[in-house]
Design a protein around this motif. Structure first.
Motif, PDB file in Angstrom:
ATOM      1  N   ARG A   1      -6.896  -0.354   1.333  1.00  0.00           N
ATOM      2  CA  ARG A   1      -7.981  -0.095   2.279  1.00  0.00           C
ATOM      3  C   ARG A   1      -7.516   0.729   3.471  1.00  0.00           C
ATOM      4  N   PHE A   2      -6.206   0.916   3.578  1.00  0.00           N
ATOM      5  CA  PHE A   2      -5.657   1.664   4.709  1.00  0.00           C
ATOM      6  C   PHE A   2      -4.819   2.829   4.174  1.00  0.00           C
ATOM      7  N   PRO A   3      -5.473   3.870   3.654  1.00  0.00           N
ATOM      8  CA  PRO A   3      -4.755   4.949   2.975  1.00  0.00           C
ATOM      9  C   PRO A   3      -3.869   5.788   3.893  1.00  0.00           C
ATOM     10  N   ASP A   4      -4.054   5.681   5.201  1.00  0.00           N
ATOM     11  CA  ASP A   4      -3.213   6.455   6.115  1.00  0.00           C
ATOM     12  C   ASP A   4      -1.847   5.802   6.324  1.00  0.00           C
ATOM     13  N   LEU A   5      -1.670   4.580   5.841  1.00  0.00           N
ATOM     14  CA  LEU A   5      -0.383   3.894   5.968  1.00  0.00           C
ATOM     15  C   LEU A   5       0.421   4.059   4.687  1.00  0.00           C
TER      16      LEU A   5
END
Length: 292
Positions: A247-251
């Motif tokens: 859910r946190f593709p920038d990480l």
């Protein structure tokens, strides 16, 4: 003694006070107080200790409330059985969930509503330990939850998904490898952990013990979004199930090379025959494709 009196006492016990119970039942506080007093006179025993600061169950109240819950559940099941004979399915289903864990529950709820619009579903979000207790007390009918083997004892469970847990970090944080990591490498780093009682915390603690290394919890949170924000600003690293990390593709995400923590989500309910409305929802809760 009647069902309404039992409902009032249970509401006071669960809400922790007469005012909150009155709000829940949509009546005035004086009606709640008079109902409890009348029942206490009938039973010849005080059910609540009342002070200016709090309301607590007496030993008699501790014995009465579980029995009252059982009677209220039986009455609801009787109503549902009659509705089922008429071709109508009604009732209330209370579902325990953990934050961030759905495992297809949203699809099951949509299907249930389309098939049986008269069934009302209450979702109760809580830590895994609290959900386990609620299942034992009967205040939750079923749960979509991550339980370990010991927590499953005394319950009927069915596996919905199984996945690895991964390390989530800021893109700015450097590691020896691009896609994998070892517990010995991450143990000295500042850690964002979830509070005790969370299933994720249980799994991570077990994995570090198996690896024979210790970490220091720098931040402890009870919210997945808060954890991601701390990681995003490179204030620490965090271990999450793969589906939640996605859910946190920038990480950045790295798999563990050894002692990989796993995450098993299941549907759990108390033993015994489930009420018709609960059975209807259970039929729609199915394993996640490719993960079971």
């Amino acid at each position: 003694m009647d069902l309404r009196q039992m409902e009032v006492v249970v509401a006071v016990a669960e809400e922790g006070g007469f005012t909150a119970a009155a709000q829940r039942l949509h009546v005035v506080q004086s009606a709640v107080s008079s109902t409890v007093r009348a029942l206490e006179r009938e039973l010849g025993s005080q059910l609540f200790e009342r002070t200016t600061h709090r309301v607590a169950l007496t030993p008699a109240g501790e014995a009465f409330v579980p029995a009252a819950r059982a009677v209220l559940r039986a009455a609801e099941q009787a109503r549902a059985a009659v509705d089922a004979v008429r071709g109508e399915l009604r009732g209330l289903v209370t579902v325990g969930t953990m934050q961030g864990v759905w495992a297809g529950l949203h699809r099951a709820l949509a299907s249930l509503r389309a098939e049986h619009p008269g069934v009302i579903v209450h979702l109760r979000q809580a830590a895994v330990a609290d959900i386990r207790q609620a299942l034992r007390e009967g205040t939750v009918d079923l749960a979509v939850v991550a339980f370990d083997r010991q927590q499953q004892r005394g319950l009927v469970t069915r596996l919905l998904s199984r996945e690895e847990m991964v390390l989530v970090a800021s893109p700015e944080r450097a590691f020896a490898e691009d896609d994998v990591v070892a517990f010995a490498e991450v143990a000295p780093l500042p850690f964002v952990d979830f509070t005790s009682g969370w299933a994720i915390r249980y799994a991570v603690d077990r994995a570090f013990r198996a690896a024979g290394v210790e970490r220091v919890t720098t931040f402890e949170v009870n919210d997945i979004v808060a954890a991601s924000e701390l990681v995003r600003h490179d204030l620490g690293v965090c271990v999450m199930p793969t589906s939640i990390a996605a859910r946190f593709p920038d990480l950045t995400v790295r798999r563990f090379v050894q002692h990989v923590p796993t995450w098993k989500v299941m549907v759990a309910r108390p033993r015994g025959e489930a009420p018709p409305a609960v059975q209807a929802l259970l039929r729609h809760i199915t394993p996640t494709p490719g993960q079971s």
